[in-house]
Scaffold this active site. Structure first.
Site, short mmCIF file in Angstrom:
data_model
loop_
_atom_site.label_atom_id
_atom_site.label_comp_id
_atom_site.label_asym_id
_atom_site.label_seq_id
_atom_site.Cartn_x
_atom_site.Cartn_y
_atom_site.Cartn_z
N GLY A 242 23.44 68.88 71.67
CA GLY A 242 23.40 70.22 71.06
C GLY A 242 23.33 71.35 72.07
O GLY A 242 23.11 72.50 71.68
N GLU A 280 21.59 63.52 75.13
CA GLU A 280 22.88 63.07 74.57
C GLU A 280 23.87 64.24 74.47
O GLU A 280 24.35 64.56 73.39
CB GLU A 280 22.68 62.53 73.16
CG GLU A 280 21.62 61.47 73.01
CD GLU A 280 21.21 61.26 71.55
OE1 GLU A 280 21.61 62.04 70.66
OE2 GLU A 280 20.48 60.30 71.30
N GLY A 282 27.25 66.25 74.30
CA GLY A 282 28.64 65.92 73.96
C GLY A 282 29.52 67.11 74.28
O GLY A 282 30.14 67.20 75.34
N ARG A 283 29.49 68.09 73.34
CA ARG A 283 30.35 69.27 73.46
C ARG A 283 30.26 69.94 74.84
O ARG A 283 31.27 70.33 75.42
CB ARG A 283 29.93 70.28 72.38
CG ARG A 283 30.87 71.45 72.21
CD ARG A 283 30.24 72.52 71.28
NE ARG A 283 29.67 71.93 70.11
CZ ARG A 283 30.28 71.80 68.94
NH1 ARG A 283 31.49 72.28 68.79
NH2 ARG A 283 29.67 71.23 67.93
N ARG A 320 38.97 71.15 62.92
CA ARG A 320 37.78 72.01 62.93
C ARG A 320 37.98 73.34 62.19
O ARG A 320 37.10 73.74 61.42
CB ARG A 320 37.30 72.27 64.37
CG ARG A 320 36.98 70.97 65.12
CD ARG A 320 36.41 71.23 66.50
NE ARG A 320 35.08 71.74 66.44
CZ ARG A 320 34.75 72.99 66.65
NH1 ARG A 320 35.64 73.90 66.98
NH2 ARG A 320 33.49 73.37 66.56
N CYS A 351 50.46 69.67 54.75
CA CYS A 351 50.67 70.15 53.39
C CYS A 351 49.37 70.60 52.75
O CYS A 351 48.93 70.05 51.73
CB CYS A 351 51.33 69.04 52.58
SG CYS A 351 52.78 68.41 53.40
N GLU A 352 48.71 71.53 53.37
CA GLU A 352 47.45 72.10 52.88
C GLU A 352 47.50 73.58 53.21
O GLU A 352 47.73 73.94 54.37
CB GLU A 352 46.25 71.54 53.66
CG GLU A 352 45.90 70.11 53.40
CD GLU A 352 45.14 69.92 52.10
OE1 GLU A 352 44.37 70.83 51.72
OE2 GLU A 352 45.34 68.88 51.46
C1 LIG Z 1 22.52 62.23 67.34
C2 LIG Z 1 23.45 63.12 68.04
N1 LIG Z 1 23.39 63.19 69.38
C3 LIG Z 1 24.22 63.98 70.09
C4 LIG Z 1 25.16 64.77 69.46
C5 LIG Z 1 26.06 65.63 70.31
O1 LIG Z 1 25.91 66.98 70.03
P1 LIG Z 1 26.67 68.07 70.91
O2 LIG Z 1 28.09 67.65 70.96
O3 LIG Z 1 26.48 69.32 70.19
O4 LIG Z 1 26.04 68.04 72.26
C6 LIG Z 1 25.26 64.76 68.06
C7 LIG Z 1 26.24 65.60 67.36
O5 LIG Z 1 26.32 65.70 66.16
C8 LIG Z 1 24.38 63.89 67.33
O6 LIG Z 1 24.44 63.83 65.99
#
Ligand SMILES: Cc1ncc(COP(=O)(O)O)c(C=O)c1O
Length: 422
Positions: A242, A280, A282-283, A320, A351-352
């Site tokens: 997050g 964790e 990601g983005r 998205r 087709c949306e």
């Molecule tokens: C449990 C968990 N960890 C990590 C992430 C990664 O979040 P972000 O991509 O915002 O860093 C998510 C995203 O939904 C998640 O559900």
């Protein structure tokens, strides 16, 4: 412009990454095309590692974007992966031959997935609900393993984020509410086949304010302190993902050190024993490093108050905008265009009526069919969410490093879209 790839430059309107022309690349590889500035991803990994330290357990969230070469890059940097499915696990295993540094998350874990994970010596499993404890025990015991588990707690903290990407709060489906977390902890503590190893939260996406992480860690450490009798070893505090990553118009991204400090101070306020941090992201690792290139097709001047540009991709390569109204800044990178701009609606090929990539895109007035449009901040939750809607083949993914352009994922063929038909 920190929402863009770090190594992106423009010369007479043509975009380059590390000196490679994206126009030449689009001719060679076709469009739609996902493009990653690989050095930018490497840079993001180092920035996290510098801010949180070598001791932190990094579990990159595969859900943002995953492919085998990315797993190899993460592993080279001593990062593991956070997975939520057998497919993500198989990607990790086939890239680096081990699931040792993998964390298995998710609200629904199938028997087959749990067995695949445990029988391949998977690292940690995050328990989402009381139901899955017996399944995990049974499969760990069958595999003669004492499986490390962490408990995902749902705190009513929320996050200052879009409701579609909010993943904590009592009105959400994720994790154990704090009222039943001690029951889960006791069950795990009394189990012969599970090893209680830590606590986990993920309070949502796009969190700007580090104080929210601090608050979450305070609650986790208070919970553990209250249940200290069931904690026998060094504990993992998994603060989730997050971390904020800017889109066009957002202010600068937060200083990662501030997040790291907030997490540590939240833990240490109530917890004096040994611990390790797990995160964790990601983005924040892949989003700004990624782009999608499209070819403009027809331009319809006869609609409403703005012309429509129809492009060769859409909600199948980037769902998205349709899913939660996300906006991605578009550039016409064909070169030698007029400076004067006008507003277009840019629509996908599906087709949306909701397949609008950008409702109001400012592009050069002389944007023409055949021009290449570049959609930015599209490295996360795009290819990972891609579909074969309308049986459109999934687009190709490439990486660009300082000295080469390389394939990450092949383009699907028409035949690939029907490969599973009986
Ligand atoms: C449990 C968990 N960890 C990590 C992430 C990664 O979040 P972000 O991509 O915002 O860093 C998510 C995203 O939904 C998640 O559900």
């Amino acid at each position: 412009m920190n929402y863009l790839p770090k190594n992106l430059t423009f010369e007479e309107g043509v975009a380059f990454i590390n000196g490679f022309s994206l126009i030449d690349i689009s001719s060679e590889h076709g469009t739609p095309l996902y493009v990653y500035d690989w050095n930018h991803i490497e840079n993001n990994i180092s920035e996290f590692t510098n801010a949180f330290g070598e001791d932190t357990l990094y579990r990159y969230a595969a859900k943002a974007f995953i492919c085998k070469k990315l797993v190899e890059l993460l592993d080279k940097n001593k990062w593991g992966v956070d997975v939520v499915s057998g497919g993500e696990m198989a990607t990790v295993l086939s890239s680096i031959d081990t699931l040792e540094n993998t964390l298995f998350n998710g609200t629904y874990k199938t028997k087959e997935e749990v067995d695949f994970f445990i029988s391949n010596n998977g690292g940690h499993i995050s328990i989402d609900n009381l139901n899955e404890i017996s399944l995990l025990q049974q499969i760990a015991s069958k595999n003669k393993r004492k499986q490390s588990v962490i408990l995902r707690i749902n705190l009513d903290l929320g996050a200052e984020t879009h409701p579609m990407v909010l993943t904590s709060g009592y009105d959400q489906q994720f994790g154990l509410s704090i009222d039943i977390a001690d029951t889960a902890l006791k069950e795990v503590y009394n189990s012969d086949s599970l090893l209680f190893s830590g606590i986990h939260v993920h309070i949502g996406s796009q969190i700007k304010d580090p104080e929210r992480f601090k608050k979450a860690m305070e609650e986790c450490s208070l919970f553990l302190e209250k249940n200290k009798a069931s904690v026998e070893r060094e504990i993992v505090f998994d603060a989730g993902g997050g971390f904020f990553s800017p889109y066009e118009g957002d202010e600068n991204s937060q200083d990662l050190e501030a997040y790291s400090e907030a997490i540590k101070s939240g833990i240490e306020e109530n917890w004096s024993s040994d611990y390790k941090i797990m995160i964790e992201p990601g983005r924040a690792v892949v989003n700004n490093a990624g782009l999608i290139l499209y070819t403009a097709g027809a331009i319809k001047e006869d609609r409403g108050d703005k012309p429509y540009i129809l492009v060769d991709g859409g909600m199948s390569d980037n769902p998205r905008p349709a899913l939660y109204g996300s906006e991605h800044k578009l550039f016409n990178i064909s070169g030698n265009k007029k400076e004067e701009e006008k507003v277009f609606a840019v629509s996908g090929r599906h087709c949306e009526s909701g397949d609008l990539l950008v409702e109001e895109a400012s592009l050069p007035t002389d944007t023409n069919p055949g021009d290449i449009l570049m959609s930015t901040s599209t490295g996360a939750y795009t290819f990972a969410m891609a579909s074969n809607y309308n049986r459109v083949p999934k687009a190709k993914v490439i990486g660009i490093s300082s000295n080469e352009v390389f394939d990450l994922v092949k383009r699907q063929s028409f035949e690939d879209t029907l490969a599973q038909d009986s």
